[in-house]
Design an enzyme around this catalytic site. Structure first.
Site, PDB file in Angstrom:
ATOM      1  CE1 TYR A  19      -4.358   1.677   0.733  1.00  0.00           C
ATOM      2  CE2 TYR A  19      -2.979   3.047   1.956  1.00  0.00           C
ATOM      3  CZ  TYR A  19      -4.297   2.865   1.261  1.00  0.00           C
ATOM      4  OH  TYR A  19      -5.225   3.464   1.476  1.00  0.00           O
ATOM      5  CE1 TYR A  69      -5.007   4.852  -1.477  1.00  0.00           C
ATOM      6  CE2 TYR A  69      -6.956   6.457  -1.335  1.00  0.00           C
ATOM      7  CZ  TYR A  69      -6.018   5.652  -0.856  1.00  0.00           C
ATOM      8  OH  TYR A  69      -6.397   5.325   0.527  1.00  0.00           O
TER       9      TYR A  69
END
Ligand SMILES: [Zn+2]
Lengths: 137, 393
Positions: B301, B351
């Protein structure tokens, strides 16, 4: 009393944190300390996570501490603040950490570990929040 | 293996993936985007809406389960859940789906996320003043301790940890920049990516404006994106009868630690180390009996570059403070020791609140990634505190 030139947002008051902001409005920096095991805690919470006690004292702190970490905020911006915003985590003498701002220092002067002490600045709705200025060594 | 709680290991698989385009203005609702990605994931799996009986997402998803069910025509949902922690919980959907399917609570689970982080009413990353303690991104009570001080954005929340990390280990903005150059190299060859055909240099990174000094330049930030992705999870034995090679959920775990918050993670003693990643690494490797050296690629991430490096260290792929060295050595590139975020990551591809990394892991194990790791057999996917190890079935 409100000052129209002050734009800093007011704190969000909840039943668990109102003692903190009530004290701040009177320029006192406080934290919870467990009545049973005497461990300080912040942010506030209703129960001591160490011993399980619901009994809590609210203790006035010295207001002295040191910069644990810092951040100079450039973008994006909110009109309530003057940029760059000098933000910091302050480790207070009593062992709790607080998010705040540094005042009276330039971004290039900020250092991890620098000693600071509390002052209070007003918010838009007439409350006050704790911010920190450098202590001359 | 007799480890407690690992009974679902290897029992389930990702059978289908689907995505919309990633854009800066989708021009349609999050619900519509979710319907499109779920439809495409079911088609990819060779299943239909009538087969679905489970739904998993994570907090801050604007798509309500009821509206998705009503739009997709799912006849009867027997299991649904939302993982807490926002994007940090994104890979938790694999744990929830695997546990639900292995336990028999559902047979076919759809995991999904739709977002309009760029054009929606709540622009992710914006400096907004929340009205209540739970109405900003973080979903914790901590906004009340940040808002009066102008600490309003995800970048500002991550910055305190990042500054402390730089201080503790002598990491510089140039070190972050070298990781971004790698991510943008991957994105440059990925037609689905925001950064397609737009690689950058270290000088570009250093010249981009400060978002937060001394740790986050503009090019260290993930891309605010509109879009949706979805995955279909079912029993591994059932997946073997479906069109694609199954991508087995060999391990899945989540770690929520004392004093840990979502992005406003300020109250742990040592912010230079991501304790959640350390705990997650122990869960995924030790508890499931998988070795770090068996991992062929990792999807980590990368909402902001500092936490990308800090997770590599926390997960144990290198020592504390050494992520900058493995980046500089080229370990994260194809052919390196641990190719990472081969779609370009959240910084280079886009994202979708983290979940697009799970699709890239699936593609690597199917052998269909744009930047393919040769013979990838095991891929780690994590979102700081939740994660999984996927293997080629
Ligand atoms: Zn106690």
């Amino acid at each position: 009393m409100t000052d129209s030139a002050v734009t800093r947002p007011d704190p969000m008051v909840t039943q668990d944190n109102e003692f903190f902001w009530e004290a701040a409005a009177h320029h006192r920096l406080v934290a919870q300390r467990c009545t049973r095991c005497h461990v300080f805690r912040h942010p506030p919470r209703p129960r001591c996570p160490h011993c399980g006690s619901f009994e809590t004292d609210v203790v006035e702190l010295s207001g002295r501490g040191a910069v644990y970490s810092w951040a100079v905020l450039h973008h994006p911006q909110n009109p309530a603040f003057d940029y760059p915003v000098k933000a910091a985590l302050i480790d207070l003498e009593e062992g709790v950490r607080i998010v705040s701002n540094l005042v009276g220092v330039e971004p290039g002067e900020i250092e991890i570990g620098m000693p600071v002490s509390v002052i209070f600045v007003p918010t838009a709705g007439g409350n006050a929040v704790p911010v920190f200025e450098a202590v001359t060594r | 293996m007799t480890s407690p709680g690992a009974g679902f290991a290897g029992q389930t698989a990702v059978a289908g993936i689907g995505a919309t385009e990633f854009s800066r203005a989708a021009g349609r609702s999050e619900l519509r985007l979710a319907c499109e990605s779920v439809t495409s994931a079911l088609a990819d799996a060779g299943l239909t809406a009538a087969d679905v009986d489970g739904l998993v997402s994570y907090t801050i998803d604007p798509v309500s389960e009821t509206e998705l069910v009503r739009s997709m025509g799912f006849p009867e949902i027997t299991f649904s859940s939302r993982v807490p922690y926002g994007g940090g919980g994104s890979m938790g959907v694999l744990l929830h789906a695997a546990a639900a399917v292995a336990a028999g609570a559902a047979d076919v689970v759809v995991a999904y996320r739709a977002i309009k982080a760029r054009s929606g009413p709540v622009r992710f990353g914006a400096a907004q003043i929340s009205r209540g303690q739970n109405d900003v991104h973080s979903g914790t009570t901590s906004a009340q301790w940040c808002t009066p001080f102008g600490v309003l954005t995800p970048a500002s929340w991550m910055a305190f940890n990042s500054t402390r990390y730089m201080h503790a280990y002598g990491v510089t903005s140039e070190d972050f920049g070298r990781a971004v150059v790698q991510l943008r190299d991957y994105a440059a060859t990925n037609p689905a990516a925001w950064g397609y055909e737009r690689p950058i240099t270290l000088a570009d990174h250093q010249a981009s404006r400060w978002i937060v000094e001394p740790c986050i330049h503009l090019l260290d930030c993930c891309q605010q994106t509109d879009g949706s992705v979805a995955l279909v999870i079912t029993r591994a034995d059932r997946a073997r009868d479906l069109p694609h090679r199954p991508v087995v959920i060999a391990a899945a775990a989540g770690a929520g630690l004392f004093e840990q918050e979502i992005a406003t993670d300020f109250y742990r003693r040592d912010l230079a180390v991501m304790d959640g990643s350390v705990a997650l690494g122990k869960q995924l490797f030790d508890r499931f009996g998988i070795r770090r050296e068996d991992i062929d690629a990792a999807m980590i991430y990368d909402a902001f570059t500092p936490i990308f490096l800090m997770q590599l260290e926390g997960l144990g792929f290198c020592g504390l403070g050494e992520a900058k060295d493995i980046v500089a050595a080229g370990d994260l590139a194809i052919g390196g020791r641990l190719p990472c975020n081969t779609n370009g990551g959240l910084i280079g591809e886009g994202y979708i609140h983290g979940l697009n990394l799970a699709l890239e892991a699936t593609r690597q194990l199917r052998g269909s990634a744009v930047n393919q790791v040769k013979d990838a057999e095991a891929v780690l996917v994590t979102s700081s505190r939740t994660g999984a190890i996927l293997t080629a079935g």
